[in-house]
Design a protein around this motif. Structure first.
Motif, PDB file in Angstrom:
ATOM      1  N   SER A  86       0.843  -1.185   0.000  1.00 51.00           N
ATOM      2  CA  SER A  86       0.000   0.000   0.000  1.00 51.00           C
ATOM      3  C   SER A  86       0.882   1.240   0.000  1.00 51.00           C
ATOM      4  O   SER A  86       2.094   1.176   0.104  1.00 51.00           O
ATOM      5  CB  SER A  86      -0.892  -0.001   1.245  1.00 51.00           C
ATOM      6  OG  SER A  86      -0.125   0.274   2.391  1.00 51.00           O
ATOM      7  N   GLN A  87       0.241   2.396  -0.107  1.00 48.49           N
ATOM      8  CA  GLN A  87       0.999   3.645  -0.140  1.00 48.49           C
ATOM      9  C   GLN A  87       1.733   3.875   1.172  1.00 48.49           C
ATOM     10  O   GLN A  87       2.867   4.341   1.194  1.00 48.49           O
ATOM     11  CB  GLN A  87       0.054   4.815  -0.441  1.00 48.49           C
ATOM     12  CG  GLN A  87       0.789   6.123  -0.679  1.00 48.49           C
ATOM     13  CD  GLN A  87      -0.139   7.223  -1.155  1.00 48.49           C
ATOM     14  OE1 GLN A  87      -1.333   7.013  -1.309  1.00 48.49           O
ATOM     15  NE2 GLN A  87       0.403   8.401  -1.384  1.00 48.49           N
ATOM     16  N   ARG A  88       1.095   3.549   2.286  1.00 50.23           N
ATOM     17  CA  ARG A  88       1.748   3.651   3.582  1.00 50.23           C
ATOM     18  C   ARG A  88       2.487   2.342   3.851  1.00 50.23           C
ATOM     19  O   ARG A  88       1.914   1.265   3.776  1.00 50.23           O
ATOM     20  CB  ARG A  88       0.737   3.903   4.708  1.00 50.23           C
ATOM     21  CG  ARG A  88       0.028   5.236   4.638  1.00 50.23           C
ATOM     22  CD  ARG A  88      -0.754   5.478   5.919  1.00 50.23           C
ATOM     23  NE  ARG A  88       0.023   6.245   6.876  1.00 50.23           N
ATOM     24  CZ  ARG A  88      -0.288   6.383   8.165  1.00 50.23           C
ATOM     25  NH1 ARG A  88      -1.331   5.758   8.657  1.00 50.23           N
ATOM     26  NH2 ARG A  88       0.448   7.107   8.968  1.00 50.23           N
ATOM     27  N   ARG A  89       3.737   2.439   4.171  1.00 52.71           N
ATOM     28  CA  ARG A  89       4.535   1.251   4.464  1.00 52.71           C
ATOM     29  C   ARG A  89       4.664   1.082   5.974  1.00 52.71           C
ATOM     30  O   ARG A  89       4.750   2.067   6.718  1.00 52.71           O
ATOM     31  CB  ARG A  89       5.910   1.372   3.814  1.00 52.71           C
ATOM     32  CG  ARG A  89       5.836   1.434   2.296  1.00 52.71           C
ATOM     33  CD  ARG A  89       7.152   1.850   1.666  1.00 52.71           C
ATOM     34  NE  ARG A  89       8.223   0.871   1.900  1.00 52.71           N
ATOM     35  CZ  ARG A  89       9.475   1.030   1.462  1.00 52.71           C
ATOM     36  NH1 ARG A  89       9.810   2.128   0.773  1.00 52.71           N
ATOM     37  NH2 ARG A  89      10.387   0.105   1.702  1.00 52.71           N
ATOM     38  N   VAL A  90       4.663  -0.164   6.421  1.00 52.68           N
ATOM     39  CA  VAL A  90       4.690  -0.457   7.856  1.00 52.68           C
ATOM     40  C   VAL A  90       5.981  -1.193   8.192  1.00 52.68           C
ATOM     41  O   VAL A  90       6.274  -2.243   7.616  1.00 52.68           O
ATOM     42  CB  VAL A  90       3.472  -1.298   8.272  1.00 52.68           C
ATOM     43  CG1 VAL A  90       3.508  -1.592   9.768  1.00 52.68           C
ATOM     44  CG2 VAL A  90       2.174  -0.580   7.913  1.00 52.68           C
TER      45      VAL A  90
END
Length: 437
Positions: free
Chosen positions: A5-9
């Motif tokens: 996704s656009q946000r990486r964790v």
């Protein structure tokens, strides 16, 4: 889940309570050295269960020093709170406090409204002593329990707060309260599949923008007066051996059951940008997960199908050859190992095509809901180094077609998949890789 996704964790901290000690940073070396945490049980009577050995977290005494380097105020608060915690909850809180310290996630480096907790537990059983006096008051002259007396004579003898010591949502509650974390808070109770589901929940919550940081933890104990009895009656446990350290034998031809264990672990999951803004040390990145439930009604190989589902889910669109290693559930029961091996073969091909397959259960047995999170930390900290061999797999079972890690020079690679499954067919898996900017 396969696409980033656009946000990486990313993962920025770890904490663990295990039969191999309380230091997550030395866990991998203990595993590489073949150290076993399985020994004669100290908290349960010998000869009572049919098995006399297990993997107790002996170094965890519940003393406030077990919770890491806390300031005096927090020490006092937690010390007072432990009066309302059973051992499983205490271990979960301790692992979480150590993870917060390891991540250097001090109050000035987090937004309390966007930092939360997600935790995995099994059902937590009360100790018999909690209800003993109330039950005694309800016995008739023949020593028979009279339920009709419970409301008027028995219940008043039970501590009105006793249930708080055993509710599975309490680890997440305590950790949030002690650290003033007001963000997302959730508890998942999926037995051994809890840790993977918890990491998936943390990833999903952060990527959809509902939090910046989540402590993802899990705790479990199968060493308990009643819980151990249940396990001995319901599940195949490894037979006693002269050397208890040889009892848990994942994927070995002579395996005959799992070993009772206990432990807890927590990882700090964080939005990449948030982690970089505070100059956090990044240990790895969560890039895939899978969750599935396939019950016995679907056929005798239901655990295999559940594991196939989650392995494919965690793999996503990645090349199977890109996976550095697989951290298997490796329960060491005949049926579970056989079904898991078949699942790995179906997804990754025959052993010559598979990445190395390892498991720590030969060292520490089955830690219940806490096991998968300890396994994730072990594999995470092993990335780009050498892998830890499967302990006690001296004669790999030909009926388990997996590429068992048996040597001490096998590379862990730069990514791994960790999978777990319950006897009921609930399964979860996560894919984690070395962080690359």
């Amino acid at each position: 889940m396969g696409n980033r996704s656009q946000r990486r964790v990313v993962i920025t901290g770890v904490g663990a309570v295990t039969p191999l000690g309380l230091d997550a940073r030395t866990l991998v070396q203990s595993l590489r050295d073949g150290v076993s945490g399985i020994r004669l049980l100290a908290r349960l009577p010998q000869g009572a269960l049919g098995v006399d050995a297990g993997a107790e977290a002996m170094e965890f005494t519940g003393d406030i020093s077990n919770y890491g380097a806390l300031d005096k105020k927090l020490q006092r608060t937690i010390r007072k709170g432990t009066k309302m915690m059973c051992r499983e909850i205490e271990m979960g809180v301790a692992a979480s406090q150590m993870a917060v310290i390891d991540a250097d996630l001090s109050e000035d480096k987090r937004d309390r409204d966007r930092t939360g907790v997600t935790f995995g537990c099994d059902y937590i059983m009360s100790m018999p002593i909690e209800l003993a006096e109330g039950i005694r008051r309800c016995l008739d002259e023949h020593g028979e329990f009279q339920f009709a007396k419970w409301g008027s004579q028995g219940l008043s003898e039970v501590n009105p707060l006793w249930l708080l010591k055993y509710l599975p949502n309490m680890p997440a509650s305590h950790v949030a309260i002690y650290n003033d974390l007001r963000g997302a808070n959730n508890t998942l109770t999926l037995r051994e599949a809890s840790p993977g589901a918890v990491v998936a929940e943390a990833y999903s919550t952060i990527t959809r923008g509902h939090a910046d940081v989540l402590l993802a933890g899990a705790t479990g104990s199968r060493i308990h007066d009643i819980r151990s009895l249940h396990a001995s009656l319901q599940e195949p446990l490894a037979s006693n051996r002269d050397d208890p350290t040889t009892m848990s034998r994942p994927f070995d031809q002579t395996r005959d059951g799992s070993v009772l264990g206990e432990g807890a672990a927590t990882i700090v999951c964080e939005d990449l940008q948030h982690a970089q803004n505070r100059n956090a040390t990044i240990l790895g990145e969560i890039v895939g997960f899978g969750s599935s439930a396939v019950g016995p009604r679907s056929g005798s190989d239901f655990m295999k199908q559940a594991l196939v589902n989650v392995l494919r889910g965690a793999l996503g669109d990645a090349d199977p050859k890109s996976i550095g290693h697989i951290h298997a559930h490796g329960l060491a029961t005949i049926d579970s190992d056989h079904q898991e091996a078949a699942a790995i073969a179906e997804v990754f091909g025959d052993p010559s095509q598979q990445p190395p397959v390892t498991t720590i259960k030969g060292h520490v047995g089955n830690l219940g809901a806490g096991g998968g999170m300890v396994e994730i930390i072990a594999s995470l900290l092993a990335l780009d180094g050498t892998l830890f061999p499967v302990r006690n797999c001296d004669q790999p079972d030909p009926a388990c077609p997996v590429n068992i890690c048996r040597g001490d020079k096998i590379p862990a690679g730069s990514s791994f998949i960790s999978a777990n499954v319950t006897p009921q067919g609930q399964a979860s898996a996560v894919r984690i890789q070395r962080f690359e900017s």
